[in-house]
Each structure stands twice: as C-alpha cells, then as structure tokens.
Write an enzyme that holds these catalytic residues in place. Structure first.
Site, PDB file in Angstrom:
ATOM      1  N   TYR A 153      50.722  51.801  39.917  1.00 43.10           N
ATOM      2  CA  TYR A 153      49.498  51.849  39.114  1.00 43.10           C
ATOM      3  C   TYR A 153      48.348  52.442  39.924  1.00 43.10           C
ATOM      4  CZ  TYR A 153      45.796  50.206  35.951  1.00 43.10           C
ATOM      5  OH  TYR A 153      44.729  50.135  35.093  1.00 43.10           O
ATOM      6  N   GLU A 210      48.244  54.305  42.752  1.00 45.08           N
ATOM      7  CA  GLU A 210      48.392  55.718  43.123  1.00 45.08           C
ATOM      8  C   GLU A 210      48.547  56.610  41.895  1.00 45.08           C
ATOM      9  OE1 GLU A 210      47.398  56.449  45.809  1.00 45.08           O
ATOM     10  OE2 GLU A 210      48.533  55.795  47.544  1.00 45.08           O
ATOM     11  N   ASN A 250      37.623  44.690  36.009  1.00 42.77           N
ATOM     12  CA  ASN A 250      38.221  43.625  35.189  1.00 42.77           C
ATOM     13  C   ASN A 250      37.474  43.445  33.867  1.00 42.77           C
ATOM     14  OD1 ASN A 250      38.946  43.067  38.079  1.00 42.77           O
ATOM     15  ND2 ASN A 250      40.179  41.480  37.086  1.00 42.77           N
ATOM     16  N   VAL A 282      42.238  35.999  33.150  1.00 44.52           N
ATOM     17  CA  VAL A 282      41.500  35.372  32.057  1.00 44.52           C
ATOM     18  C   VAL A 282      42.450  34.874  30.975  1.00 44.52           C
ATOM     19  CG1 VAL A 282      39.824  35.741  30.205  1.00 44.52           C
ATOM     20  CG2 VAL A 282      39.370  36.645  32.488  1.00 44.52           C
ATOM     21  N   PHE A 314      44.697  31.899  32.267  1.00 41.33           N
ATOM     22  CA  PHE A 314      43.982  30.629  32.377  1.00 41.33           C
ATOM     23  C   PHE A 314      43.719  30.020  30.997  1.00 41.33           C
ATOM     24  CE2 PHE A 314      41.747  31.176  36.790  1.00 41.33           C
ATOM     25  CZ  PHE A 314      42.999  31.240  37.386  1.00 41.33           C
ATOM     26  N   ARG A 325      36.246  38.043  41.575  1.00 46.66           N
ATOM     27  CA  ARG A 325      36.370  39.107  40.588  1.00 46.66           C
ATOM     28  C   ARG A 325      35.056  39.167  39.805  1.00 46.66           C
ATOM     29  NH1 ARG A 325      40.104  39.652  43.338  1.00 46.66           N
ATOM     30  NH2 ARG A 325      42.297  40.049  42.840  1.00 46.66           N
ATOM     31  N   ARG A 374      41.055  40.746  47.812  1.00 45.99           N
ATOM     32  CA  ARG A 374      40.274  39.533  48.021  1.00 45.99           C
ATOM     33  C   ARG A 374      38.923  39.598  47.314  1.00 45.99           C
ATOM     34  NH1 ARG A 374      42.218  34.888  49.542  1.00 45.99           N
ATOM     35  NH2 ARG A 374      40.106  34.362  50.196  1.00 45.99           N
ATOM     36  N   GLN A 375      38.375  40.802  47.184  1.00 43.88           N
ATOM     37  CA  GLN A 375      37.072  40.960  46.536  1.00 43.88           C
ATOM     38  C   GLN A 375      37.111  42.144  45.587  1.00 43.88           C
ATOM     39  OE1 GLN A 375      34.599  41.284  50.178  1.00 43.88           O
ATOM     40  NE2 GLN A 375      33.451  39.546  49.373  1.00 43.88           N
TER      41      GLN A 375
END
Length: 320
Positions: free
Chosen positions: A151, A153, A180, A194, A197, A217, A281-282
């Site tokens: 996805y 690349e 996102n 989302v 959850f 996110r 991570r971010q």
C-alpha cells in the site's frame, strides 16, 4: 479542457462505492454533476450507493481499474484502492497493481480526454515518520519490503506517475494525502481503529489496543474530508499538490478507546496486543498548505463525529 465547477459536468469516481468514494459521489450529485461510479466491489459495497441509484444523474459501473476503462467524462477522481491493512494485505500484489496499474489507466484516460484528474494518496507515504507533524515536503520513512509496503509504496509510485504525467504531458493533476478518516459507511470488519473499537464496544467485547495505546492518530470526519477534496479539484491548474488533508487534533489510541466506551455506554475492557510490524507511532498532518490554498480546515470535533459513526454502526449491526 478547463474544469471550473461541477454543475453540468460528467464526473468519474473510481472506488465510488467505497467509504469515502460514496460520500464523494453524493456531494458531486448535490453540486449538480452527472456522476459515474466505477468499482469492483472488493472493499466497496452496493449498500453505500443504493440510495443514489434512483438519481437519473448517477450511474454505477462494475469495473476494476487495473484494466483500461473507455468512457467520456470531464474530470476523474481516482479513489480506488483497498485502504485498511486487513484488506490491502489480503492480496498485496493486487493492492500494488490497483495503485500502479490503476493510476496508469486513469492517467491514460485523462490524457486522452484532456481531463483534470485527482489522486487519493495517503499519509502512509510518510511511513513511520521521523518528523512531527508531517509536512508535504517530508519524503517519509517507509519500509519498502514490509507487510504494509504494498500500500505505502503503491501509493508513492502512483504519486510519481501523476507528477511525471504532469511534467511530461502537461496533464492537470490534483494530489491529496489523506490522513485517518472515519464516519458512516465504514465496514464493520475493515480492521481500522475507529470501526473496530465501535463494533467491539457495541457488542460488549474486549476492545483490542495494539501496543501500549500511547501511539497517536489524528481523525478526520468524512464530511470535512470530502469538502476539502471538492475544493481542491476546482483550484487553478498550477496547484497540483500534494496537499495533506485530515484533522490535526491528535489523540492517543487509548484516548480514542475511552471516548468510544463513553459514547456507547459499553462495559468493554481494554486488552493489549503486540504492535503490528511497521505500525507508525505518530501520525498528524501539517495543514498549513490546505488552509492557505483551499481556505479549509476541519470543523467536526472527534466526539461529534464519533456520535454519528456510532449511530451508523448501531443500525448496521441491527440489520446484520
């Protein structure tokens, strides 16, 4: 040809039955456009566009963008590609083909028609970023052989193709890097944070948090995103992008889980599992360019957007 407004224009939306694509089709119809949705329904759903079928200005075509499409339109929105890890890792070779062959086919169509074309790129082109927030001039930190690379690349290559068509053929292009996004018409089983959850909370199941839940996110409601896309497509031809589109309000995954539990009134507990390979991570967009060029910024607060999304999933689960 010049493209200045949507009214009385014939617009092609690839991936038109998808989560974002279906909302885009709806908005284009509201703007007075004639809309053709092209989708192979791998991750899109006829239910997403069922309410549009009766509109005489809407046409749904079953088509895979890895094959050429022969059609006459004024502009193209290339939205086609599985976008959640569960879906794009199911057939990673086909995912890359969709990004690369799909871009080639749609660019070829746009070149023949002299039509403006939009590319739905992604924040995944930044990989696991080493700068924060991410600006459009950041080249990214992508693992080219990891499980997400089909996805990441694929979308990076699609951007390359778009800008080479712009440089070599003068093709009017618009490239947006979408962060996102969430909202109604997400699939319950798409594996995105989302939807996962909310579905787990509504079912009273444990909510699965990967890693320690402190990774961040930024979540953009789909209506805000579509508004930005609509604005970008009618900008002057010298505005090509890439432009980050998303929400720059940053939340940890744990905070998201706690908001979902509160809004659903669920008694679900959090369970923690190892972080998947190459999971960033971010992730937070720098929106300075979008604000300056499009006079746009997201308006829907996370809690308000989650309320709409929870209501949608309640209805969806009741019908299942």
């Amino acid at each position: 040809m010049p493209f200045e407004s949507y009214k009385n224009s014939r617009i092609l939306v690839t991936g038109g039955a998808g989560f974002i694509g279906s909302h885009l089709c709806e908005r284009l119809l509201d703007a007075g456009a004639e809309v053709v949705s092209a989708d192979n329904y791998f991750t899109g759903s006829r239910r997403n566009i069922a309410h549009l079928i009766a509109n005489p200005l809407f046409e749904a075509v079953r088509h895979d963008v890895t094959f050429p499409l022969y059609i006459e339109v004024d502009a193209i929105f290339n939205m086609a590609c599985p976008a959640s890890p569960i879906h794009y890792q199911r057939d990673p070779v086909q995912t890359t083909k969709t990004s690369v062959h799909g871009a080639i086919n749609m660019l070829g169509l746009a070149k023949r028609l002299k039509a403006r074309i939009f590319q739905a790129s992604t924040s995944e082109v930044y990989g696991d970023p080493l700068i924060h927030p991410q600006t459009e001039d950041y080249w990214g930190n992508v693992n080219p052989i990891g499980i997400r690379s089909c996805y990441d690349e694929g979308k990076r290559c699609a951007e390359t193709l778009f800008f080479d068509y712009w440089r070599q053929h003068g093709l009017p292009i618009k490239v947006a890097r979408i962060f996102n996004t969430y909202g109604p018409r997400m699939q319950p089983n798409d594996g995105r944070v989302v939807s996962s959850f909310i579905v787990q909370a509504l079912k009273g199941e444990p909510i699965t948090v990967f890693g320690d839940g402190e990774q961040t996110r930024s979540f953009c409601y789909v209506d805000d995103l579509v508004e930005a896309i609509i604005r970008l497509m009618v900008t002057e031809e010298d505005i090509t992008g890439p432009i980050n589109l998303g929400n720059n309000s940053e939340f940890t995954i744990r905070e998201l889980a706690e908001k979902v539990i509160k809004l659903t009134g669920s008694r679900s507990k959090l369970i923690f599992k190892p972080l998947p390979q190459d999971d960033p991570r971010q992730r937070q967009p720098d929106l300075a360019r979008a604000k300056a060029v499009l006079n746009w910024e997201p308006k829907v607060a996370l809690e308000d957007g989650l309320k709409e999304t929870v209501a949608y999933f309640k209805r969806t689960l009741e019908l299942a």
